[in-house]
Design an enzyme around this catalytic site. Structure first.
Site, mmCIF file in Angstrom:
data_model
loop_
_atom_site.group_PDB
_atom_site.id
_atom_site.type_symbol
_atom_site.label_atom_id
_atom_site.label_comp_id
_atom_site.label_asym_id
_atom_site.label_seq_id
_atom_site.Cartn_x
_atom_site.Cartn_y
_atom_site.Cartn_z
ATOM 1 N N ARG A 1 -12.420 -8.731 9.497
ATOM 2 C CA ARG A 1 -11.795 -9.971 9.014
ATOM 3 C C ARG A 1 -11.323 -10.829 10.188
ATOM 4 N NH1 ARG A 1 -8.474 -6.748 4.233
ATOM 5 N NH2 ARG A 1 -9.987 -7.128 2.583
ATOM 6 N N ARG B 1 0.826 -1.205 0.000
ATOM 7 C CA ARG B 1 0.000 0.000 0.000
ATOM 8 C C ARG B 1 0.862 1.257 0.000
ATOM 9 N NH1 ARG B 1 -2.613 -3.770 3.137
ATOM 10 N NH2 ARG B 1 -4.747 -4.248 2.499
ATOM 11 N N ASP C 1 -10.066 -4.732 8.688
ATOM 12 C CA ASP C 1 -9.211 -5.804 9.222
ATOM 13 C C ASP C 1 -9.820 -6.387 10.502
ATOM 14 O OD1 ASP C 1 -6.441 -4.862 7.623
ATOM 15 O OD2 ASP C 1 -7.837 -3.291 8.183
ATOM 16 N N HIS D 1 -3.361 0.183 8.428
ATOM 17 C CA HIS D 1 -4.090 -0.769 7.583
ATOM 18 C C HIS D 1 -3.065 -1.280 6.576
ATOM 19 C CE1 HIS D 1 -6.904 -2.639 4.884
ATOM 20 N NE2 HIS D 1 -6.563 -1.830 3.904
#
Ligand SMILES: NC(=O)c1ccc[n+]([C@@H]2O[C@H](COP(=O)([O-])OP(=O)(O)OC[C@H]3O[C@@H](n4cnc5c(N)ncnc54)[C@H](O)[C@@H]3O)[C@@H](O)[C@H]2O)c1
Length: 317
Positions: free
Chosen positions: A150, A87, A147, A174
């Site tokens: 998840r 990212r 997250d 993140h």
């Protein structure tokens, strides 16, 4: 009162978010803004037709002026992660795009809560706050809300219970340095590992590692399969927006700009915040064990460096 929501960047993520928001209580109108106006028009019509089967907010494409009065503007404009990229690799290109978007949004919807999903998602709120003076309460990255979902989903599947029954957060960036907070995870008021033992689904250290890896690698795995990841983040955007427009005052692990965290200056990483119509509260730092605290500090340092690089790159423009 139902509210107007804007989405800037109507690609895979923005369109999926718009589709979910069209069925979200508290949303009266959705305005889709994209450089590619024809794409925004097409998505607006398609989403409106789906919405016409149920509760139907107004869905339309528009320019930035159409965002006036929006309660929330979701920012999903930019390029997405290519397989093999991290990212932070996306930093330079997306910061320049997002800075242009923020300038337009604050000019036309100065009171809106800005909800960023463009990666690196924890750097963008810093750009809004430091470059454009948006208060931290209204410069929010979706951060580790996804997250955390998840993590809860993965734990719930191991335990054979619903994800809503698992209380567990992911903090920090993140991205690769995120911190799964095992020490404070609970089910029904019991420490997670104790609960897992009682119901006969113990979580051995090897299973903990496997779950951590699954959560951390989710986005990469999804991209290996389908090239993009869009529905999970869209669900996250719709849930956070619902909390804002309905003033829910619920707690999510999201990122807002902070002057300091654990001795790291000027950073923006996910911590629990209360979320409602005025945006995010100040963050809370939950009790962590020593390893988690060190990992969170490391993660905060990565974003602090990335944000200062991003702000310097904008100064050069
Ligand atoms: N935060 C998360 O968890 C998460 C998850 C998935 C994707 N993402 C990020 O979301 C972003 C969008 O991903 P995507 O798959 O939808 O990409 P995409 O390429 O499908 O869509 C991006 C859209 O942005 C538009 N755009 C580009 N520059 C613009 C500008 N200046 N003004 C207005 N619109 C502009 C493009 O025209 C395009 O429609 C990426 O940065 C990606 O990394 C974040």
């Amino acid at each position: 009162m139902a509210e107007k929501v804007g989405i800037v960047g109507v690609g895979q993520v923005g369109a999926a978010a718009g589709f979910l928001l069209a069925g979200t209580p508290g949303v009266a109108e959705i305005v889709l803004v994209d450089l590619d106006r024809a794409r925004a028009e097409g998505e607006a019509a398609d989403i409106a037709h789906a919405a016409a089967f149920g509760h139907a907010p107004v869905v339309r494409a528009g320019g930035y002026a159409a965002l006036a009065g929006a309660a929330v503007v979701v920012i999903t404009a930019g390029v997405s992660l290519k397989p093999g990229q991290t990212r932070l690799d996306l930093l330079a290109s997306n910061v320049a795009v997002v800075a242009k978007v923020i300038a337009e949004v604050v000019a036309h919807a100065p009171e809106a809560v800005l909800l960023f999903a463009t990666n690196p998602v924890d750097v963008m709120p810093m750009v809004a706050a430091r470059q454009f003076g948006v208060p931290p309460s209204r410069a929010i990255g979706t951060g580790c809300a996804l997250d955390s979902a998840r993590f809860r989903d993965r734990l719930a599947r191991h335990l054979g219970i619903g994800p809503g029954a698992v209380h567990a957060h992911v903090l920090g960036e993140h991205g690769d340095s995120e911190v799964l907070v095992w020490s404070a995870a609970q089910v029904g008021g019991l420490p997670l590992l104790r609960f897992a033992e009682i119901i006969g689904q113990p979580i051995a250290p090897a299973t903990m590692e496997e779950i951590s890896r699954d959560v951390r690698r989710s986005a990469y795995r999804i991209k290996e399969g389908k090239g993009v990841s869009n529905y999970g983040i869209a669900g996250c955007i719709a849930r956070l927006t619902k909390a804002i427009v309905n003033d829910e005052q619920v707690v999510f692990s999201i990122s807002t700009p902070m002057e300091s965290l654990l001795g790291v200056q000027e950073t923006c990483v996910s911590l629990p915040h209360i979320l409602g119509r005025r945006g995010a509260s100040a963050p809370f730092l939950p009790p962590l064990d020593a390893a988690e605290e060190a990992a969170l500090k490391h993660s905060a340092g990565i974003i602090s460096e990335a944000a200062s690089f991003a702000l310097a790159s904008l100064d050069h423009h």
